[in-house]
Each structure stands twice: as C-alpha cells, then as structure tokens.
Design a protein around this motif. Structure first.
Motif, PDB file in Angstrom:
ATOM      1  N   LEU A  42      -2.636  -1.174   0.753  1.00 52.98           N
ATOM      2  CA  LEU A  42      -1.229  -1.032   1.135  1.00 52.98           C
ATOM      3  C   LEU A  42      -0.542  -0.099   0.146  1.00 52.98           C
ATOM      4  O   LEU A  42      -0.552  -0.347  -1.071  1.00 52.98           O
ATOM      5  N   ALA A  43       0.059   0.960   0.671  1.00 52.43           N
ATOM      6  CA  ALA A  43       0.811   1.913  -0.141  1.00 52.43           C
ATOM      7  C   ALA A  43       2.295   1.684   0.120  1.00 52.43           C
ATOM      8  O   ALA A  43       2.771   1.876   1.243  1.00 52.43           O
ATOM      9  N   VAL A  44       3.009   1.255  -0.899  1.00 52.60           N
ATOM     10  CA  VAL A  44       4.452   1.058  -0.796  1.00 52.60           C
ATOM     11  C   VAL A  44       5.122   2.345  -1.245  1.00 52.60           C
ATOM     12  O   VAL A  44       4.946   2.783  -2.386  1.00 52.60           O
ATOM     13  N   ALA A  45       5.856   2.961  -0.345  1.00 51.53           N
ATOM     14  CA  ALA A  45       6.413   4.294  -0.586  1.00 51.53           C
ATOM     15  C   ALA A  45       7.910   4.202  -0.805  1.00 51.53           C
ATOM     16  O   ALA A  45       8.626   3.530  -0.049  1.00 51.53           O
ATOM     17  N   LEU A  46       8.398   4.870  -1.834  1.00 51.99           N
ATOM     18  CA  LEU A  46       9.815   4.897  -2.184  1.00 51.99           C
ATOM     19  C   LEU A  46      10.250   6.342  -2.379  1.00 51.99           C
ATOM     20  O   LEU A  46       9.437   7.220  -2.671  1.00 51.99           O
ATOM     21  N   ASP A  47      11.539   6.578  -2.220  1.00 51.58           N
ATOM     22  CA  ASP A  47      12.025   7.953  -2.352  1.00 51.58           C
ATOM     23  C   ASP A  47      12.302   8.352  -3.796  1.00 51.58           C
ATOM     24  O   ASP A  47      12.750   9.462  -4.056  1.00 51.58           O
ATOM     25  N   PHE A  65       0.953   2.473   5.127  1.00 49.27           N
ATOM     26  CA  PHE A  65       2.185   2.821   4.424  1.00 49.27           C
ATOM     27  C   PHE A  65       3.331   1.909   4.839  1.00 49.27           C
ATOM     28  O   PHE A  65       3.610   1.748   6.032  1.00 49.27           O
ATOM     29  N   TRP A  66       3.988   1.356   3.841  1.00 45.59           N
ATOM     30  CA  TRP A  66       5.183   0.530   4.038  1.00 45.59           C
ATOM     31  C   TRP A  66       6.336   1.241   3.346  1.00 45.59           C
ATOM     32  O   TRP A  66       6.255   1.612   2.181  1.00 45.59           O
ATOM     33  N   PHE A 118       8.238  12.019  -2.585  1.00 48.60           N
ATOM     34  CA  PHE A 118       8.337  10.564  -2.558  1.00 48.60           C
ATOM     35  C   PHE A 118       7.250  10.015  -3.472  1.00 48.60           C
ATOM     36  O   PHE A 118       6.383  10.755  -3.953  1.00 48.60           O
ATOM     37  N   HIS A 119       7.320   8.726  -3.721  1.00 49.25           N
ATOM     38  CA  HIS A 119       6.439   8.076  -4.685  1.00 49.25           C
ATOM     39  C   HIS A 119       5.781   6.872  -4.023  1.00 49.25           C
ATOM     40  O   HIS A 119       6.373   6.239  -3.131  1.00 49.25           O
ATOM     41  N   VAL A 120       4.572   6.531  -4.465  1.00 48.73           N
ATOM     42  CA  VAL A 120       3.868   5.385  -3.893  1.00 48.73           C
ATOM     43  C   VAL A 120       3.284   4.519  -4.987  1.00 48.73           C
ATOM     44  O   VAL A 120       2.855   5.014  -6.033  1.00 48.73           O
ATOM     45  N   ALA A 121       3.287   3.224  -4.690  1.00 50.25           N
ATOM     46  CA  ALA A 121       2.515   2.259  -5.468  1.00 50.25           C
ATOM     47  C   ALA A 121       1.412   1.750  -4.566  1.00 50.25           C
ATOM     48  O   ALA A 121       1.692   1.223  -3.480  1.00 50.25           O
ATOM     49  N   VAL A 122       0.169   1.926  -4.965  1.00 50.60           N
ATOM     50  CA  VAL A 122      -0.973   1.508  -4.156  1.00 50.60           C
ATOM     51  C   VAL A 122      -1.398   0.117  -4.590  1.00 50.60           C
ATOM     52  O   VAL A 122      -1.812  -0.093  -5.740  1.00 50.60           O
ATOM     53  N   LEU A 123      -1.293  -0.828  -3.677  1.00 51.61           N
ATOM     54  CA  LEU A 123      -1.624  -2.223  -3.971  1.00 51.61           C
ATOM     55  C   LEU A 123      -3.090  -2.480  -3.641  1.00 51.61           C
ATOM     56  O   LEU A 123      -3.605  -2.000  -2.615  1.00 51.61           O
ATOM     57  N   ASP A 124      -3.743  -3.253  -4.490  1.00 52.42           N
ATOM     58  CA  ASP A 124      -5.175  -3.514  -4.324  1.00 52.42           C
ATOM     59  C   ASP A 124      -5.370  -4.619  -3.289  1.00 52.42           C
ATOM     60  O   ASP A 124      -5.559  -5.795  -3.620  1.00 52.42           O
ATOM     61  N   THR A 125      -5.306  -4.220  -2.022  1.00 49.13           N
ATOM     62  CA  THR A 125      -5.364  -5.198  -0.924  1.00 49.13           C
ATOM     63  C   THR A 125      -6.614  -5.054  -0.061  1.00 49.13           C
ATOM     64  O   THR A 125      -6.798  -5.833   0.879  1.00 49.13           O
TER      65      THR A 125
END
Length: 797
Positions: free
Chosen positions: A721-726, A705-706, A753-760
C-alpha cells in the motif's frame, strides 16, 4: 441585363439595425487556406463562400458571400437556393475550387483561391446565358465574429468602386476587376439585412437592383454590387476598411491564374513532402483515395498561423443559421488538438505535429494540466478539468519520440508536471471526453494510464518508476471500478458483464455506487438512468491503446450492448450514438439543437469501431467506406448524421449530415488514422510502450495507491500500500485495529507528490489497514483515521 452604369450611392439605408443576425448553415462543401503568410481561411457551402476567417482561424468575419443572376421581365435567381451545382478541386490535394451552378437560363462558373501573400480571397466569376442577364454579388459582413454593430459603405477608393465594412479593429473590402484589370463594379449599395439589403431590393422591385445607399449601420448590414459577366472579385481584410481595400485591389492587379498557380504549387509541395514520410498507401479505391486527400486538406487548413500548431475543432458554426452565437467550435481543446495532430502524423506532417507539441508546452498551466478549452492565445474559456486532456499532450510527445521526431524539443518537464497533476487529481475526472459528467470512465482511464506508461520512458528515476506504478495500479483496477455483471441489461442480452459509461467517484470506496442515478445532460425530459444502465463506447479505447484484448469477455459484452442500444444502420453504413439517452442533437421533429435535443450518430464513432475491428483481426474497410459515404459531396465529414426517418423540409436524410459541426476536424483525423492503421495492421496511435508492457492483458500491480482525495476502500492481498500525499509527511499505521503500529516517512516521487510505502504485501485477505498521517511540520492532515480492507484478488471473467 449587364451591370448598370455606376451611379453615385446616396444617403443612409433605411431599416436599421436590420433583423436579428444569424450565422449560416454548418454544412460545408470545402474549407481552405493558403500556405503562404496570408492569414485567411475560407469555407464553402451551398456552392458559395460563407464564413471567411481572419486574422486567426477562430474569428469568422462574414456570414456568407453569394450571387444573384437577374434578367429581363423580372427574372432573378439566387444561385445558392438553386442547389444545382458541381464542385471540384482545381488540382488534387489543393484547396482551390471550381463551382459550376447550372440553371435553365444560365451557367455560373466560380473559381476560388486565396492570395498566398495577402489577406484576400479571390473569386473568378464567369456568367454564361442570355445577353439580358446580369451578375450581382451579395455579402453579409459579421466582422469581429458578430452580426451586430457592423458599419457598411458603398464608396470609391483609389478611383475604383468598392464595398466596405468595419467593426471594431477589423475592416473588410470588396473590389472587382474585369479581364483588363479595370473596375468591374456597376451599381453598388449598402443596406440592412431583411430591410434594405440587395436581396430585399430584388424581391420587392421586380427582380432589379434599384437601391443605391451609401452607408448603413451600426447594425446587421449587407453589401450588394453589380458585376460584369467576366470578373474577378477580391474580398480583402485588414485593420480598417481602407487597409482591406488596398489589399483587395493589390491582389486584382495580377492575373487570377498567377494566384491560382502559386496556391497549387505551395500545396502540391506540402502534399509531396507528407507522402514521403507517411506509411499510407494510395493503392485504394478512388473514393477513399479522394477522401484521404480531402481529409489532409481539412486537417492542414484548421491550423492557425499566428499560433502555429494550434487548431480549432471546426471551421463551422453548428446550427449556425439559428443564432448569432458562434459556439465553442472555434476554440482549442487539447484532446481534439492531439487527436488531429495524430492525423497529421499519420499523413507524414511531422513539422505540424511538432508545432502542436510546442503550442501545448507553452499553454500548460503551472500545476501541470491544460484548460478544458481555450482561445488560441491560451486564455481559458470553459474551465472544467478533463484528465484525458492532460494525458493527450504526453501521448503526443511519446508518439514523436517513437518516431525520433522530437527534433530537440525538451519534454521531460512538461511530461513530469502533466503526470503529476493526473496522479494528484485522478482517477476520477471532473469531466469525461463529452464534458458532461464527473467520475471514472474507460476512455479517460485508457488515456491516462497510457500517458503514465508512455510518458515514463521520457522521465528519469524515480519519476519513471512511480509513473509506471500508478499506471499499473489503475490498469489493474479498471474492472473493479468500471464493470458490472448480473444486471437486468446483462441478463437481457446474455452477456457476462460490461463497462459502464461512467462510475461516480464514490466507486473507489463503495462498489454499489455504480447503481446510483447519473444525470444525463441536454435532455428536457429528465431521462436520467442508473449508472449500470448507462452504456457508451468509451471502452473501445482500452483495446485501441493495448490495455485489453478485443476478445476479453467484458469487452465483448460491452460490444453487444453498444450495438443493441447505440448503433443505427443507415444507407451510408453503421453509426453509433455517444451514449444511451444522449441529448446533444436535433429534436425529434428535426428542429435545431437549442440546449436540449436527441443525440444522433457520430461518424467519428464509426471510425473508432473500425479500430476495434482491426484489433480483432477484421478488415475495417466497411467502416472506412461508411465514413466516406457519410461525408458531404465535397468530402466534409460531419460531427453527426441524421439516423431517423427523413425530413426533406429540413434537408435531413438518414446517413447524411445533420446540422451539427461539419467538418469536424477530429472525425477527419480518425478517418486518416483508421486508413493508415489498416495499411500497417495495427492502431496507428497505439503507444508502443503501452503495448510492450500490457499486450492487452490486465497486469498485477506491485502497489495500491491511497490518496486523501481518492481513498480506496480495499486493495488486493499481496500488494504494498502506497499512501500518497501532496507534500512530505509521516504515515502512522497499523493493522486490524491498530496492531503493530509503525510510522513511515514519505519519499519524493519526482512527480510533485510524496509516498509512504507500507509493508503490506505479506498480509492475508480479510484484515484491514488503519492509518492516519501528518505533514512534516506537524500540521494534522486528517480529521479521521482511515481503514482500508485487504481483499482477495478479484476473479476475472
């Protein structure tokens, strides 16, 4: 010298406003309350009553209430200074107490019990000795939790002599009855402490009560009254002194034995109900069985009645005899509260634990966290943020759910909001459990990770899946963030590595940040240390909660350092300091903590070490024995014990209570849980879901989580990698200098909160991810692009 015949008190006492007020010593013999509707709590110390709390468990109303015995030829004796007394409960498991003071010239027997139906404490007094001896009571009101601005009167009420006090919305009254329920007061007087109080009267006037002042105040006041040698004294409280007098006299118009038996019956019923549900066994050594019973009294007594389920840290004022400030121990910390609720659960007090959960649900803030501490009504006092205090209520909900004991309490929303707050704020906490440093620490991480895993079982998808994912990621990163090896300390003690007490938040992106100076509070000498030299005991929670095995090399290395740098061996047994160079405790010369000092050993930490030993397959009995030995003669377990050379003049002896809080409710809960853990063979408060998921082993996380507030500098290869935003947004990202650029929209996690999961997951180590993001409304949310390195997985010791 029997109580002199009543003479009408006259005039205003001289010497106002009296000397600067203080509280009394924190050293308690016993604490107690009734289980009826009466809203009164009492403490005993040095063989007399000291603080009485009313109408809530956070408002002490008197400093102390003691006695003088006086006779012919100037003889007089203040009984609390004799320090020659015995104390025992009038029935097992019941806070009704007999104290016997012995002196060459007299014996004074006191039986003490609260009225279950009235806000009154009754003290039956029996003085035996020469016919010339008389008994006198001395009381120091501190109404409204202060010794300032009290008003005292010696007056008549309803045909009886009474001693009265008022301050603000609070009133107090002392009335007395003989064996025929007639007035038992002789001379009575009001005065100013240190100037015209009863003690000064005896000291200045050849051991006799000669002053009879009708009133004193506003100021630091005291009340004095001569009693018959057989008397029952009633100390009542109300919204005025007259209301208090009505209650006090009402209590006196019945036999003391009736009140006592009512108190015994109520508590015996409660103790029996708990025993039917508790996994504990009473097949124990007598001293340990007695301590278990005493600890049950302490925990139950600390609960409030206006706010059922709320519990203060201690019915004492640490170093109270040095000032009028009552300190923070009459506040609610959600951490201490849940630790104590766990002790009540271990005792079988399920309903009290449910009340605690209800109270916590009611006082959770809208964004999901709990105040650092608060008054009973929920008003915050100190306003720091401690993430473990947002995790503990989740663990209490999970513990009740494990036992099928929620009884209809809906917990999904409170759990969801708490876990969302922890995720949006952590893993660094503004304050650790000792409230002195920001950063990451093993205790907070063990607690929050456990809350994610245990709380997930109380949530529905997708929140439960994301709670588990965050818990796994933080758990997998513990060693990267909180351990060091190859340092001078590691080399000196020949260990492969160890957990630091606290790592700065920069550790997420700068591994060398652990070597930075971390300030140490409460020390006047600037004894700060680099982070890699700061050792604490927080790492033990990782084992207790089931996140790490007790024989893990880094855990074992931390045990070696904790024993070398924090342990003291006392005549009572081993005890540990909170952390290296701790400053919260008496000074070297034994003088009271005054904002600075030297930290002392905590029996609580002896209990925590016992839980570690239990997890290691060892019998924790020696640590239980040590906690019993460190308690006061009445069984009160202190916050700290003295662990330096004895200082008799200050009553400081190795392994014995210091001037800190006593009893510390959390320490009693730890004792109870350790005893029950020993009976069941596992830590009583280890969350079942956490043990089932980890079994003491570091997991492989599926996601890293970033967050903008917690940007990681790297993540292990093979992880997404999960990019997390409020808030909802779009993440713009590429790899190795913005190659293969993509835009991924966030999804709602159900945890605010919300996440975008990147294909890493398929990317090899050595490269990096570039990213920026924007919210759905187009507002830029980043001033700079971020780059996150893809690292090879760390090799574990």
């Amino acid at each position: 010298m029997p109580a002199a015949s009543p003479v009408e008190p006259q005039g205003h006492a001289p010497g106002g406003p009296g000397i600067t007020p203080t509280w009394t010593s924190s050293a308690k013999d016993m604490v107690g309350c009734s289980l009826g509707p009466a809203r009164l709590w009492f403490t005993l110390g040095f063989g007399i009553v000291n603080e009485i709390y009313y109408p809530r468990v956070d408002i002490p109303q008197i400093r102390d209430l003691g006695f003088i015995v006086a006779g012919a030829n100037g003889f007089w004796s203040e009984v609390k200074r004799n320090q020659n007394y015995t104390l025992h409960l009038l029935a097992p498991g019941v806070p009704a107490v007999e104290v016997v003071h012995t002196h060459p010239r007299y014996t004074l027997r006191l039986r003490i019990a609260p009225d279950p139906r009235r806000d009154v404490l009754l003290i039956e007094c029996r003085l035996d000795g020469g016919a010339d001896l008389g008994l006198f009571v001395l009381a120091a009101p501190h109404l409204g939790a202060t010794g300032y601005n009290n008003i005292a009167r010696a007056a008549r009420y309803g045909g009886r002599q009474v001693l009265l006090a008022e301050q603000g919305p609070f009133g107090m009254a002392l009335a007395a009855a003989d064996e025929r329920q007639a007035d038992a007061f002789g001379r009575i007087s009001a005065g100013y402490v240190g100037e015209s109080d009863g003690w000064q009267d005896f000291a200045r006037n050849n051991g006799a009560m000669t002053w009879q002042y009708a009133e004193a105040g506003p100021g630091n006041v005291a009340l004095t009254g001569g009693l018959t040698r057989r008397a029952v004294l009633a100390v009542g409280f109300g919204s005025s002194d007259e209301a208090a007098a009505t209650l006090a006299i009402s209590s006196l118009i019945q036999p003391f034995e009736t009140i006592l038996q009512h108190q015994i019956a109520d508590w015996e019923r409660w103790q029996t109900g708990c025993a039917e549900r508790s996994p504990s066994s009473l097949d124990l050594p007598s001293a340990m069985r007695d301590q278990l019973v005493t600890s049950s009294i302490v925990l139950r007594t600390h609960l409030d009645k206006t706010y059922p389920g709320a519990l203060v840290a201690s019915l004492s004022v640490p170093w109270g005899d040095t000032g009028d400030e009552r300190g923070g121990y009459h506040l609610v910390w959600s951490r201490d509260l849940v630790e104590c609720a766990g002790g009540l659960l271990a005792l079988g007090a399920d309903e009290e634990a449910r009340d605690t959960l209800r109270y916590l649900i009611a006082t959770q803030t809208e964004d999901g966290h709990w105040n650092q501490n608060q008054w009973l009504g929920g008003t915050p006092y100190w306003k720091g943020i401690q993430l473990d205090e947002s995790a503990f209520p989740v663990l209490l909900a999970a513990a009740l759910d494990e036992r099928d004991a929620l009884r209809g309490i809906e917990v999904a929303d409170v759990v969801r909001r708490a876990l969302g707050y922890i995720a949006r704020t952590g893993p660094s906490t503004q304050q650790g459990r000792w409230e002195e440093n920001a950063g990451l620490n093993a205790f907070t991480m063990a607690t929050t990770i456990s809350a994610f895993v245990a709380g997930a079982a109380l949530l529905s998808a997708p929140a439960c899946e994301w709670a588990l994912a965050i818990g796994d990621f933080w758990n997998a990163q513990i060693e990267d963030w909180l351990t060091v090896g190859g340092t001078p300390l590691a080399q000196r003690y020949n260990v492969p590595g160890y957990y630091v007490r606290v790592a700065p938040a920069d550790i997420l992106t700068q591994p060398d940040a652990v070597h930075e100076i971390v300030p140490i509070r409460n020390r006047p000498d600037g004894s700060d240390l680099p982070g890699d030299e700061q050792i604490g005991t927080e790492f033990q929670q990782l084992v207790r909660n089931g996140l790490r095995a007790p024989d893990d090399p880094l855990i074992r290395g931390s045990v070696v350092l904790a024993d070398a740098l924090l342990r003291s061996d006392t005549p009572a047994g081993p005890v540990w300091h909170r952390y290296r160079n701790d400053g919260y405790g008496e000074h070297e010369d034994g003088s009271a903590y005054d904002g600075t000092g030297i930290g002392r050993g905590w029996p609580l930490l002896t209990g925590e070490r016992g839980h570690y030993e239990l997890a290691s397959g060892n019998d924790p009995l020696p640590f239980l024995d040590a906690m019993v030995a460190m308690a006061s003669p009445g069984g009160m377990i202190p916050e700290q014990v003295w662990d330096s050379d004895p200082i008799p003049a200050r009553r400081l002896y190795p392994g014995r209570p210091s001037g800190s809080a006593m009893p510390l409710a959390w320490a009693h809960a730890e004792f109870v849980k350790l005893l029950v853990s020993r009976q069941t063979g596992r830590p009583f408060d280890r969350p079942r879901a956490v043990w089932q998921r980890y079994h003491g082993r570091r997991p492989k996380a599926e996601y890293a989580f970033w967050w903008p507030h917690a940007p990681i500098g790297s993540f292990p290869a093979g992880v997404r990698l999960a990019v997390a935003l409020d808030r909802p947004g779009v993440v713009h990202w590429g790899r190795d200098g913005w190659q293969d650029v993509r835009d991924d929209a966030t999804v709602d996690t159900g945890l605010d909160f919300h996440v975008a999961v990147l294909d890493t997951a398929s990317l090899p180590p050595g490269g990096h991810i570039d990213l920026s993001w924007r919210t759905r409304d187009g507002e830029a949310a980043s001033e700079h692009d971020a780059a996150i390195r893809i690292a090879a997985p760390r090799t574990l010791l």
